[in-house]
Design a protein around this motif. Structure first.
Motif, mmCIF file in Angstrom:
data_model
loop_
_atom_site.group_PDB
_atom_site.id
_atom_site.type_symbol
_atom_site.label_atom_id
_atom_site.label_comp_id
_atom_site.label_asym_id
_atom_site.label_seq_id
_atom_site.Cartn_x
_atom_site.Cartn_y
_atom_site.Cartn_z
ATOM 1 N N PRO A 20 0.810 -1.213 0.000
ATOM 2 C CA PRO A 20 0.000 0.000 0.000
ATOM 3 C C PRO A 20 0.851 1.273 0.000
ATOM 4 C CG PRO A 20 0.128 -0.881 2.207
ATOM 5 C CD PRO A 20 0.856 -1.853 1.329
ATOM 6 N N ASN A 21 0.218 2.382 -0.403
ATOM 7 C CA ASN A 21 0.890 3.669 -0.445
ATOM 8 C C ASN A 21 -0.067 4.765 -0.002
ATOM 9 O OD1 ASN A 21 3.517 2.902 -1.817
ATOM 10 N ND2 ASN A 21 2.055 2.215 -3.371
ATOM 11 N N PRO A 22 0.441 5.766 0.746
ATOM 12 C CA PRO A 22 -0.406 6.917 1.082
ATOM 13 C C PRO A 22 -0.537 7.816 -0.147
ATOM 14 C CG PRO A 22 1.783 7.184 2.032
ATOM 15 C CD PRO A 22 1.757 5.832 1.391
ATOM 16 N N ILE A 23 -1.742 8.274 -0.428
ATOM 17 C CA ILE A 23 -1.935 9.121 -1.614
ATOM 18 C C ILE A 23 -2.185 10.574 -1.243
ATOM 19 C CG2 ILE A 23 -2.767 7.202 -3.012
ATOM 20 C CD1 ILE A 23 -5.605 8.228 -2.595
ATOM 21 N N GLY A 24 -2.176 10.882 0.060
ATOM 22 C CA GLY A 24 -2.282 12.274 0.492
ATOM 23 C C GLY A 24 -3.623 12.594 1.126
ATOM 24 N N VAL A 25 -3.978 13.887 1.067
ATOM 25 C CA VAL A 25 -5.201 14.376 1.707
ATOM 26 C C VAL A 25 -6.402 14.028 0.820
ATOM 27 C CG1 VAL A 25 -6.447 16.404 2.528
ATOM 28 C CG2 VAL A 25 -3.965 16.251 2.846
ATOM 29 N N GLN A 26 -7.346 13.314 1.405
ATOM 30 C CA GLN A 26 -8.539 12.902 0.678
ATOM 31 C C GLN A 26 -9.693 13.883 0.853
ATOM 32 O OE1 GLN A 26 -9.079 10.699 -1.550
ATOM 33 N NE2 GLN A 26 -11.304 10.914 -1.677
ATOM 34 N N GLY A 27 -9.770 14.514 2.012
ATOM 35 C CA GLY A 27 -10.883 15.436 2.254
ATOM 36 C C GLY A 27 -10.662 16.234 3.516
ATOM 37 N N LEU A 28 -11.429 17.316 3.639
ATOM 38 C CA LEU A 28 -11.386 18.177 4.820
ATOM 39 C C LEU A 28 -12.753 18.071 5.502
ATOM 40 C CD1 LEU A 28 -9.628 21.311 3.254
ATOM 41 C CD2 LEU A 28 -8.566 19.452 4.559
ATOM 42 N N GLY A 29 -12.775 17.423 6.649
ATOM 43 C CA GLY A 29 -14.021 17.241 7.377
ATOM 44 C C GLY A 29 -14.308 18.397 8.303
ATOM 45 N N SER A 30 -15.390 18.268 9.047
ATOM 46 C CA SER A 30 -15.773 19.321 9.973
ATOM 47 C C SER A 30 -14.809 19.439 11.145
ATOM 48 C CB SER A 30 -17.184 19.064 10.496
ATOM 49 O OG SER A 30 -17.244 17.791 11.143
ATOM 50 N N SER A 31 -14.131 18.336 11.471
ATOM 51 C CA SER A 31 -13.217 18.374 12.610
ATOM 52 C C SER A 31 -11.917 17.629 12.341
ATOM 53 C CB SER A 31 -13.895 17.764 13.840
ATOM 54 O OG SER A 31 -14.239 16.402 13.593
ATOM 55 N N ASP A 32 -11.701 17.181 11.090
ATOM 56 C CA ASP A 32 -10.487 16.417 10.815
ATOM 57 C C ASP A 32 -10.038 16.588 9.370
ATOM 58 O OD1 ASP A 32 -12.497 15.067 9.551
ATOM 59 O OD2 ASP A 32 -11.944 13.079 10.267
ATOM 60 N N VAL A 33 -8.753 16.277 9.158
ATOM 61 C CA VAL A 33 -8.177 16.197 7.821
ATOM 62 C C VAL A 33 -8.053 14.714 7.491
ATOM 63 C CG1 VAL A 33 -6.193 16.736 6.372
ATOM 64 C CG2 VAL A 33 -6.896 18.341 8.157
ATOM 65 N N VAL A 34 -8.678 14.289 6.406
ATOM 66 C CA VAL A 34 -8.745 12.862 6.075
ATOM 67 C C VAL A 34 -7.593 12.505 5.142
ATOM 68 C CG1 VAL A 34 -10.132 11.003 5.099
ATOM 69 C CG2 VAL A 34 -11.247 12.893 6.315
ATOM 70 N N LEU A 35 -6.773 11.520 5.568
ATOM 71 C CA LEU A 35 -5.669 11.008 4.759
ATOM 72 C C LEU A 35 -6.051 9.613 4.257
ATOM 73 C CD1 LEU A 35 -2.674 11.991 7.071
ATOM 74 C CD2 LEU A 35 -3.742 13.353 5.263
ATOM 75 N N ARG A 36 -5.625 9.299 3.044
ATOM 76 C CA ARG A 36 -6.017 8.020 2.437
ATOM 77 C C ARG A 36 -4.799 7.164 2.092
ATOM 78 N NH1 ARG A 36 -10.789 7.476 -1.878
ATOM 79 N NH2 ARG A 36 -11.877 7.616 0.130
ATOM 80 N N VAL A 37 -4.954 5.849 2.337
ATOM 81 C CA VAL A 37 -3.952 4.848 1.972
ATOM 82 C C VAL A 37 -4.632 3.821 1.074
ATOM 83 C CG1 VAL A 37 -2.417 3.040 2.821
ATOM 84 C CG2 VAL A 37 -2.652 5.168 4.104
ATOM 85 N N VAL A 38 -3.990 3.440 -0.030
ATOM 86 C CA VAL A 38 -4.575 2.506 -0.994
ATOM 87 C C VAL A 38 -3.551 1.438 -1.369
ATOM 88 C CG1 VAL A 38 -5.507 2.245 -3.326
ATOM 89 C CG2 VAL A 38 -6.145 4.222 -1.955
ATOM 90 N N GLY A 39 -4.028 0.198 -1.511
ATOM 91 C CA GLY A 39 -3.175 -0.900 -1.965
ATOM 92 C C GLY A 39 -4.002 -1.955 -2.670
ATOM 93 N N GLN A 40 -3.345 -2.790 -3.475
ATOM 94 C CA GLN A 40 -4.014 -3.897 -4.168
ATOM 95 C C GLN A 40 -3.675 -5.200 -3.449
ATOM 96 O OE1 GLN A 40 -6.085 -3.750 -6.867
ATOM 97 N NE2 GLN A 40 -5.964 -1.507 -6.830
ATOM 98 N N THR A 41 -4.712 -5.979 -3.118
ATOM 99 C CA THR A 41 -4.515 -7.225 -2.371
ATOM 100 C C THR A 41 -5.030 -8.417 -3.162
ATOM 101 O OG1 THR A 41 -6.669 -7.287 -1.261
ATOM 102 C CG2 THR A 41 -4.951 -5.905 -0.271
ATOM 103 N N GLU A 42 -4.697 -9.605 -2.660
ATOM 104 C CA GLU A 42 -5.300 -10.819 -3.206
ATOM 105 C C GLU A 42 -6.802 -10.777 -2.975
ATOM 106 O OE1 GLU A 42 -3.581 -14.275 -1.507
ATOM 107 O OE2 GLU A 42 -1.644 -14.035 -2.497
ATOM 108 N N ASN A 43 -7.526 -11.437 -3.855
ATOM 109 C CA ASN A 43 -8.976 -11.434 -3.743
ATOM 110 C C ASN A 43 -9.426 -12.041 -2.415
ATOM 111 O OD1 ASN A 43 -11.883 -12.275 -4.336
ATOM 112 N ND2 ASN A 43 -11.297 -11.138 -6.161
ATOM 113 N N GLY A 44 -10.322 -11.320 -1.742
ATOM 114 C CA GLY A 44 -10.847 -11.787 -0.467
ATOM 115 C C GLY A 44 -10.030 -11.365 0.734
ATOM 116 N N GLU A 45 -8.838 -10.807 0.516
ATOM 117 C CA GLU A 45 -7.968 -10.423 1.626
ATOM 118 C C GLU A 45 -8.069 -8.935 1.957
ATOM 119 O OE1 GLU A 45 -6.321 -12.411 3.440
ATOM 120 O OE2 GLU A 45 -6.358 -14.269 2.281
#
Length: 272
Positions: free
Chosen positions: A213-238
């Protein structure tokens, strides 16, 4: 012998009873044997042809169902033969009645046609995780009329094939593990992302991950938080297990670095 004013041939009645009993006994013995032969043949053919296990299960359940329907038809025909009822006129009459019923059973015909193409195009197989007909779950049985989907809460759903307008099959190819984590607006975003990169580096050694997986940065700005996103490709079902493990590890890493994950606060104001 006369019963209720009707002359009854007791010998003939006993003979018919014995034939019916033998017929029932033969079917009780033959049907389980036939099902075992079908399962063994399909499994052997699957091993020789290197067919996937899910495909073998799909064909096995379908052929067992067809075998059961054929045996019911044969049983009825043989039962008529015992009572010396001519089959020809009945079949001809059944054809006319079937035509009349067919006009009122378009839904059944649609079920069978849709089920046939689901099998032919291999859109769905047993043990696949799918979304279809408004249900999510694991396919337990795929028939020509209905499809059985077991939801994750244990409910078994019977879906007429005509209601399966579109199928989302989650069991084909790699899947995406996605984790969103919020941090306080007071925290340093670059420091949090750097920490996520270290956590991701640990999971990149995990055999369940095919990419990232890799962090892709800031995903959104919420009412009380800054949302960071991590994405990766896994085996099916895992993907779900990977998401849970990453969330746990990220929480531990943020706690060690004193990075706050926002949560609801209650402020009490007392007036004098």
């Amino acid at each position: 012998m006369e019963i209720f004013g009707i002359e009854v041939d007791v010998t003939n009645l006993i003979n018919i009873g014995l034939k019916i009993g033998l017929l029932i006994l033969a079917f009780i013995i033959f049907i389980p044997i036939g099902k075992k032969i079908i399962k063994r043949t399909i499994n052997r053919a699957g091993s020789n042809q290197k067919i996937s296990e899910s495909r073998v299960k799909t064909l096995e359940k379908l052929l067992v169902n067809l075998f059961s329907y054929v045996m019911i038809f044969v049983f009825i025909v043989m039962l008529f033969a015992i009572f010396t009822i001519p089959i020809g006129p009945l079949l001809a009459g059944a054809g006319v009645v079937g035509l009349a019923i067919g006009f009122g059973a378009q839904g059944l015909v649609s079920d069978v046609v849709t089920g046939f193409f689901l099998l032919l195009e291999r859109q769905v197989e047993v043990d696949d995780y799918i979304t279809a007909g408004g249900y999510d779950g694991i396919v337990e049985e795929l028939g020509l009329r209905t499809t059985k989907i077991r939801s994750f809460n244990g409910t078994l759903n019977f879906i007429p094939n005509r209601e399966i307008i579109g199928v989302a099959n989650h069991s084909r190819g790699n899947m995406r593990a996605l984790v969103d984590i919020g941090i306080s607006y007071d925290e340093n975003i670059d420091e949090a992302i750097s920490l996520l990169e270290k956590v991701c580096a640990e999971f990149q050694q995990d055999e369940r991950f095919k990419d990232g997986p890799n962090p892709i940065g800031v995903q959104g700005l919420g009412s009380s938080d800054v949302v960071l996103r991590v994405v990766g490709q896994t085996e099916n079902g895992e993907q779900f297990g990977c998401q849970r493990d990453m969330l746990k590890r990220i929480k531990e890493a943020f706690d060690e670095a004193n990075i706050e994950i926002p949560f609801p606060h209650q402020v009490n104001i007392q007036k004098d």
